[in-house]
Design a protein around this motif. Structure first.
Motif, PDB file in Angstrom:
ATOM      1  N   LYS A 166       0.830  -1.209   0.000  1.00  0.00           N
ATOM      2  CA  LYS A 166       0.000   0.000   0.000  1.00  0.00           C
ATOM      3  C   LYS A 166       0.858   1.250   0.000  1.00  0.00           C
ATOM      4  CE  LYS A 166      -3.952  -1.440   2.835  1.00  0.00           C
ATOM      5  NZ  LYS A 166      -4.644  -1.119   4.079  1.00  0.00           N
ATOM      6  N   ALA A 167       0.328   2.302  -0.611  1.00  0.00           N
ATOM      7  CA  ALA A 167       0.953   3.621  -0.472  1.00  0.00           C
ATOM      8  C   ALA A 167       0.968   3.968   1.012  1.00  0.00           C
ATOM      9  CB  ALA A 167       0.177   4.661  -1.267  1.00  0.00           C
ATOM     10  N   GLY A 221       6.436   0.030  -8.795  1.00  0.00           N
ATOM     11  CA  GLY A 221       5.966   0.994  -7.804  1.00  0.00           C
ATOM     12  C   GLY A 221       6.763   2.294  -7.834  1.00  0.00           C
ATOM     13  N   ARG A 222       6.404   3.188  -6.911  1.00  0.00           N
ATOM     14  CA  ARG A 222       7.122   4.453  -6.737  1.00  0.00           C
ATOM     15  C   ARG A 222       7.409   4.614  -5.256  1.00  0.00           C
ATOM     16  NH1 ARG A 222       8.500   7.208 -10.566  1.00  0.00           N
ATOM     17  NH2 ARG A 222       8.963   9.046  -9.365  1.00  0.00           N
ATOM     18  N   GLY A 273      11.295   5.323  -9.386  1.00  0.00           N
ATOM     19  CA  GLY A 273      10.262   4.477  -9.969  1.00  0.00           C
ATOM     20  C   GLY A 273      10.872   3.316 -10.720  1.00  0.00           C
ATOM     21  N   CYS A 320       6.586   4.208   0.617  1.00  0.00           N
ATOM     22  CA  CYS A 320       5.968   3.777  -0.631  1.00  0.00           C
ATOM     23  C   CYS A 320       4.951   4.822  -1.086  1.00  0.00           C
ATOM     24  CB  CYS A 320       5.289   2.426  -0.403  1.00  0.00           C
ATOM     25  SG  CYS A 320       4.397   1.807  -1.816  1.00  0.00           S
ATOM     26  N   LEU A 321       5.052   5.247  -2.342  1.00  0.00           N
ATOM     27  CA  LEU A 321       4.092   6.183  -2.928  1.00  0.00           C
ATOM     28  C   LEU A 321       3.047   5.442  -3.760  1.00  0.00           C
ATOM     29  CD1 LEU A 321       6.647   8.921  -4.033  1.00  0.00           C
ATOM     30  CD2 LEU A 321       5.321   8.803  -1.900  1.00  0.00           C
ATOM     31  N   ASP A 322       3.467   4.394  -4.463  1.00  0.00           N
ATOM     32  CA  ASP A 322       2.594   3.486  -5.219  1.00  0.00           C
ATOM     33  C   ASP A 322       3.086   2.077  -4.929  1.00  0.00           C
ATOM     34  OD1 ASP A 322       0.931   5.361  -6.654  1.00  0.00           O
ATOM     35  OD2 ASP A 322       2.640   5.779  -7.956  1.00  0.00           O
TER      36      ASP A 322
END
Length: 103
Positions: free
Chosen positions: A33-34, A54-55, A68, A85-87
């Motif tokens: 999860k973000a 992810g990012r 990324g 985590c961003l994405d």
């Protein structure tokens, strides 16, 4: 070949050793999860990180960088670092020498 277990390391984050030898270890970190995070820490191991998906926002020493898919970088030995985590996605980390604390 040894199959290593998936280990929870925090909310929505897991770690799985992929391969190891005394001088090198490859580890997958999966962020579901973000907002999931790897807390600031440091260790004597040299670390190379590859963003498989992810990012992420990394803090490495005094620097903050967003990365990324396809990005890779080195974290020097004894350098404080952490990640948010961003994405959702996966990081592949290599450590030299092996992280015996992960076994």
């Amino acid at each position: 070949m040894t199959a290593f277990p998936v280990i929870p390391t925090g909310p929505d984050v897991t770690r799985q050793v992929l391969a190891d030898a005394p001088d090198l270890m490859v580890v997958a970190f999966r962020f579901a999860k973000a907002g999931a995070a790897g807390a600031m820490h440091q260790h004597p191991h040299l670390q190379a990180t590859y963003v498989a998906s992810g990012r992420f926002r990394f803090t490495i020493g005094d620097s903050v960088t967003e990365v990324g898919p396809g990005d890779s970088f080195i974290i020097p030995s004894e350098t404080p670092h952490g990640v948010v985590c961003l994405d959702p996605g996966q990081l592949i980390d290599s450590f030299t020498p092996r992280r015996d604390d992960f076994l």
